[in-house]
Scaffold this active site. Sequence first.
Site, PDB file in Angstrom:
ATOM      1  N   ASP A 180       0.738  -1.180   0.091  1.00 30.54           N
ATOM      2  CA  ASP A 180      -0.035  -0.071  -0.110  1.00 30.54           C
ATOM      3  C   ASP A 180       0.837   1.208   0.106  1.00 30.54           C
ATOM      4  O   ASP A 180       1.449   1.523   0.844  1.00 30.54           O
ATOM      5  CB  ASP A 180      -0.832   0.177   1.097  1.00 30.54           C
ATOM      6  CG  ASP A 180      -1.899   1.050   1.019  1.00 30.54           C
ATOM      7  OD1 ASP A 180      -1.846   2.088   0.371  1.00 30.54           O
ATOM      8  OD2 ASP A 180      -3.062   0.776   1.780  1.00 30.54           O
ATOM      9  N   HIS A 211      -2.881  -0.483  -2.518  1.00 35.46           N
ATOM     10  CA  HIS A 211      -4.036   0.066  -2.178  1.00 35.46           C
ATOM     11  C   HIS A 211      -5.256  -0.269  -2.809  1.00 35.46           C
ATOM     12  O   HIS A 211      -5.256  -0.175  -4.225  1.00 35.46           O
ATOM     13  CB  HIS A 211      -3.855   1.557  -1.911  1.00 35.46           C
ATOM     14  CG  HIS A 211      -4.891   2.380  -1.243  1.00 35.46           C
ATOM     15  ND1 HIS A 211      -5.035   2.609   0.113  1.00 35.46           N
ATOM     16  CD2 HIS A 211      -5.863   3.218  -1.554  1.00 35.46           C
ATOM     17  CE1 HIS A 211      -5.920   3.139   0.673  1.00 35.46           C
ATOM     18  NE2 HIS A 211      -6.599   3.636  -0.544  1.00 35.46           N
TER      19      HIS A 211
END
Length: 413
Positions: A180, A211
Amino acid sequence: MQQKAPQAAAPQRIRIEATDASGSFSGYLALPASGAGPGLVIAQEIFGVNSTMREVADYYAEEGYVVLVPDLFWRQQPDVELGYSPEDWQRAFGFYQGFDEAKGMEDMQAAITALRQRPEVQGGKVGVLGFCLGGKLAYLAACRTDADVAVGYYGVGIDAALDEADKIKRPLTLHIAELDKFCPPEARDRIVAALKGRPGVSLHVYPGMDHAFARLGGEHYHKPSALMAHERSIATLKDAIGPHYDLSALWDKHCEYEFGTRNVDDTMSTMVAEPYVNHIPTMTGGVGYRNLHAFYSNHFVNSNPPDTSLVPISRTIGATQVVDEMLFCFTHTTEIPWMLPGVAPTGKRVEIPLLAVIKFRGDKLYHEHIYWDQASVLVQVGLLDPKLLPVAGIETARKLLDETLPSNTLMQR
């Protein structure tokens, strides 16, 4: 006349009163087909209550929840709905930077309270589910609100609020993307170190994921990880607030219609509005109501030999799935398009181990993934010579029932 599964009431917009008497804000409300169930507040991404968030709400309504998506940017601008263009990304970051987190959590509590008070919410139980910005708000909901359970996807900034972890009193599940870009490795490590092993807290790190891996159609969408995360989310929610269905009995009723009464419309009535079936070895089945109804009518329900039988071996019940291990037995007296397409009846007896993975949404079947050893079927109907290849015939079924039969015979040969 074809009868589809019952449909949920149309989603609606409701008003939620702010707790600080500064006004009211809107929320998108989606109901399950039954009209009632546990409550679930969905905390938005930074793009507002856009089509993605509404689709997620409809999805969880299909799972049996009364779902509310509050407009959390209303204090800056009411009813923000952004897409994912570069320009919308810039606007979204602007709203994110201007977001008052403390006030936002007050609005989350207001949404939880409003949903809990609605007559459609059974037992007054309400959970929170959030993505991105909403992922952090889900974590904070576990710390600051009276939500009964919380689930967060790739929350941004949780590492800055770990000093509140001791306030977690209800079940919390967090889905963390290993790569992420909004949660660097050091932040992820702090989150895991601070929360791992706490009672009621479950952490799942998804290797290689970025993400928004669960946003359908997004740049980083990864279906296997999204499916795993969803299964874990539903397991957490159901354990804490329900809804609870007898999936075993629902699957048995579906099979009764398929193989007992052989009624296609009754079979379809046990399924969601747009289900699918995939017989993995032969890639037969159907996707969507119309295609699956035609498949059942023309190639499955009335196409199995009269002596077809299913012999149960084991059954595993999960939060949203039933996994059946069985023997599928028949005499090949009619063509079986879904298993032996284009093969004329041979009169041969076939007994084959078969595995069925049945996924539910709420109390309706969503999909069937069916597995078997096609090579063994072909051996048993005389289309494949087991002397030429490392394959076996009816012996596979017999050894499933009697583990003492010889092993490694193909290796010895």
